[in-house]
Design a protein around this motif. Sequence first.
Motif, short mmCIF file in Angstrom:
data_model
loop_
_atom_site.label_atom_id
_atom_site.label_comp_id
_atom_site.label_asym_id
_atom_site.label_seq_id
_atom_site.Cartn_x
_atom_site.Cartn_y
_atom_site.Cartn_z
N VAL A 1 0.82 -1.21 0.00
CA VAL A 1 0.00 0.00 0.00
C VAL A 1 0.86 1.26 0.00
CG1 VAL A 1 -1.74 1.33 1.24
CG2 VAL A 1 -1.92 -1.16 1.13
N ILE A 2 1.80 1.36 0.93
CA ILE A 2 2.65 2.55 1.02
C ILE A 2 3.53 2.72 -0.22
CG2 ILE A 2 4.53 3.63 2.30
CD1 ILE A 2 3.28 2.53 4.87
N PRO A 3 4.24 1.66 -0.68
CA PRO A 3 5.01 1.82 -1.93
C PRO A 3 4.14 2.18 -3.12
CG PRO A 3 5.76 -0.12 -0.74
CD PRO A 3 4.52 0.36 -0.05
N TYR A 4 2.90 1.67 -3.15
CA TYR A 4 2.03 2.01 -4.27
C TYR A 4 1.76 3.52 -4.31
CZ TYR A 4 -2.05 2.74 -7.15
OH TYR A 4 -2.91 3.25 -8.10
N PHE A 5 1.32 4.08 -3.21
CA PHE A 5 1.03 5.51 -3.18
C PHE A 5 2.28 6.34 -3.44
CE2 PHE A 5 -2.89 4.19 -1.05
CZ PHE A 5 -3.80 5.06 -1.64
N LEU A 6 3.41 5.89 -2.93
CA LEU A 6 4.66 6.61 -3.12
C LEU A 6 5.06 6.64 -4.59
CD1 LEU A 6 7.20 8.01 -2.10
CD2 LEU A 6 8.17 5.76 -1.61
N PHE A 7 5.11 5.47 -5.23
CA PHE A 7 5.58 5.42 -6.61
C PHE A 7 4.51 5.86 -7.61
CE2 PHE A 7 9.16 3.31 -4.84
CZ PHE A 7 10.19 3.57 -5.73
N GLU A 8 3.26 5.71 -7.27
CA GLU A 8 2.21 6.27 -8.12
C GLU A 8 2.38 7.79 -8.18
OE1 GLU A 8 -1.20 6.25 -10.62
OE2 GLU A 8 0.06 4.60 -9.90
N SER A 9 2.73 8.39 -7.06
CA SER A 9 2.97 9.84 -7.01
C SER A 9 4.24 10.22 -7.78
CB SER A 9 3.09 10.31 -5.56
OG SER A 9 1.92 10.02 -4.82
N LEU A 10 5.30 9.43 -7.59
CA LEU A 10 6.57 9.73 -8.25
C LEU A 10 6.44 9.61 -9.77
CD1 LEU A 10 9.15 7.95 -5.92
CD2 LEU A 10 8.75 10.41 -6.16
N TYR A 11 5.73 8.61 -10.24
CA TYR A 11 5.55 8.46 -11.68
C TYR A 11 4.71 9.60 -12.25
CZ TYR A 11 7.84 4.00 -12.57
OH TYR A 11 8.78 3.01 -12.75
N SER A 12 3.73 10.06 -11.51
CA SER A 12 2.93 11.19 -11.97
C SER A 12 3.79 12.45 -12.06
CB SER A 12 1.75 11.42 -11.03
OG SER A 12 0.86 10.31 -11.04
N LEU A 13 4.63 12.68 -11.07
CA LEU A 13 5.54 13.83 -11.08
C LEU A 13 6.55 13.72 -12.22
CD1 LEU A 13 6.23 14.14 -7.24
CD2 LEU A 13 5.00 15.79 -8.66
N PHE A 14 7.11 12.52 -12.39
CA PHE A 14 8.07 12.29 -13.46
C PHE A 14 7.44 12.53 -14.83
CE2 PHE A 14 10.34 9.47 -16.43
CZ PHE A 14 11.64 9.86 -16.22
N ASP A 15 6.21 12.10 -14.98
CA ASP A 15 5.49 12.24 -16.24
C ASP A 15 5.31 13.70 -16.62
OD1 ASP A 15 4.38 10.62 -18.31
OD2 ASP A 15 2.41 11.37 -17.75
N ILE A 16 4.93 14.51 -15.66
CA ILE A 16 4.68 15.92 -15.97
C ILE A 16 5.99 16.68 -16.21
CG2 ILE A 16 4.67 16.82 -13.60
CD1 ILE A 16 2.26 18.55 -14.43
N LEU A 17 7.07 16.26 -15.55
CA LEU A 17 8.37 16.90 -15.74
C LEU A 17 8.98 16.56 -17.10
CD1 LEU A 17 9.97 16.43 -12.21
CD2 LEU A 17 9.15 18.57 -13.23
N ILE A 18 8.83 15.30 -17.50
CA ILE A 18 9.44 14.84 -18.74
C ILE A 18 8.61 15.21 -19.96
CG2 ILE A 18 10.08 12.78 -20.07
CD1 ILE A 18 12.13 13.53 -18.02
N PHE A 19 7.32 14.95 -19.88
CA PHE A 19 6.47 15.12 -21.06
C PHE A 19 5.67 16.43 -21.06
CE2 PHE A 19 7.04 10.50 -20.64
CZ PHE A 19 7.55 10.22 -21.90
#
Length: 331
Positions: A73-91
């Motif tokens: 649960v905790i890793p899911y919320f953490l990496f779901e957030s990180l991927y969303s941040l990464f997505d907006i920064l890169i694309f």
Amino acid sequence: ATTEIYTLSLHDALPISSRRRHIIEPLNSGQTLKPLYLLIYSFHMPLFVFIAGYFSKNINSAEYTKKVISRLVIPYFLFESLYSLFDILIFNRDKLVFSYLTPYWIMWFFFSMILWKIVLPYAVKIRYALPISIVLAVLAGYANDIGYYASLSRTIVFFPFFLAGYYFDKRYLERFFTRTFRLISVGIIVVFFLALFQYGQEIKVQWFYGSFSYEALEHKEWFAGAYRIIIYLIAVVLSFCILILVPQRRITLISQLGQNTLYTYLIHGFIMKYLIYVGFYSHFTTTWMKGLLIIIGIGISVILSMNATRFLLKWIIEPKFDFLFVETDGK
């Protein structure tokens, strides 16, 4: 996160194939790569889910809920957030969106795993739970209103493999660990690949995703569910062959890498998205150059599975949240 079976972790069989299919995904068409892509997809997720179910037998443990929360649960919320941040920064997306109920790409597996873990203690109390789960998975394909939201379709479609893994006992395979059955297994895999090489161009890889309805796959026939049953049978046979081919002894280097597959899984998505962003795939135009992608995929998988990577990233992949839990004194 990797308990051993046959003295060699079954996870060892997965990291290279699982990550390799992602690196060839943008080029999964054509006579050369599509058959390989179809071959990997035909068994790798069902087998991955099956193994996850096998290592979920401790449902009566006092630590069960704690592990679900801290490791999923905790890793899911953490990496779901990180991927969303990464997505907006890169694309350069227009806005930042945290889609926790619609998992980001590879994070669907974590989301589905959470649901499987929650449901498992109740499902195993139901008589004929496995055949019932298969029927529900087949029927789910007729519903057009389930898909990526809450990873619902994949959760239902792959749950039979998770449940089968829970019921599985490694003694079922021991009689098949012979040279004859290993040769037969290799033969089956080769024949299936050759069949895909010959006829695979007509097969939609989306059949193996578990996230599309039959209608979305252009099959509105009343018997469309039969195709999912066929896919299940293929997955079972190929997975059985792979399990037979897994060595019964520990292979030091591979086993060490297999202990860190969680790192490979969670980190490789950032690498893949970045490669797409910088136009990496535009340089792979010929067949032999596309073949290099397999070697590159193996290299990335090995690097991300090294103990050095675990040492550097353990603080974010396996953070300690013991302070969140109340001590129960074993009660």
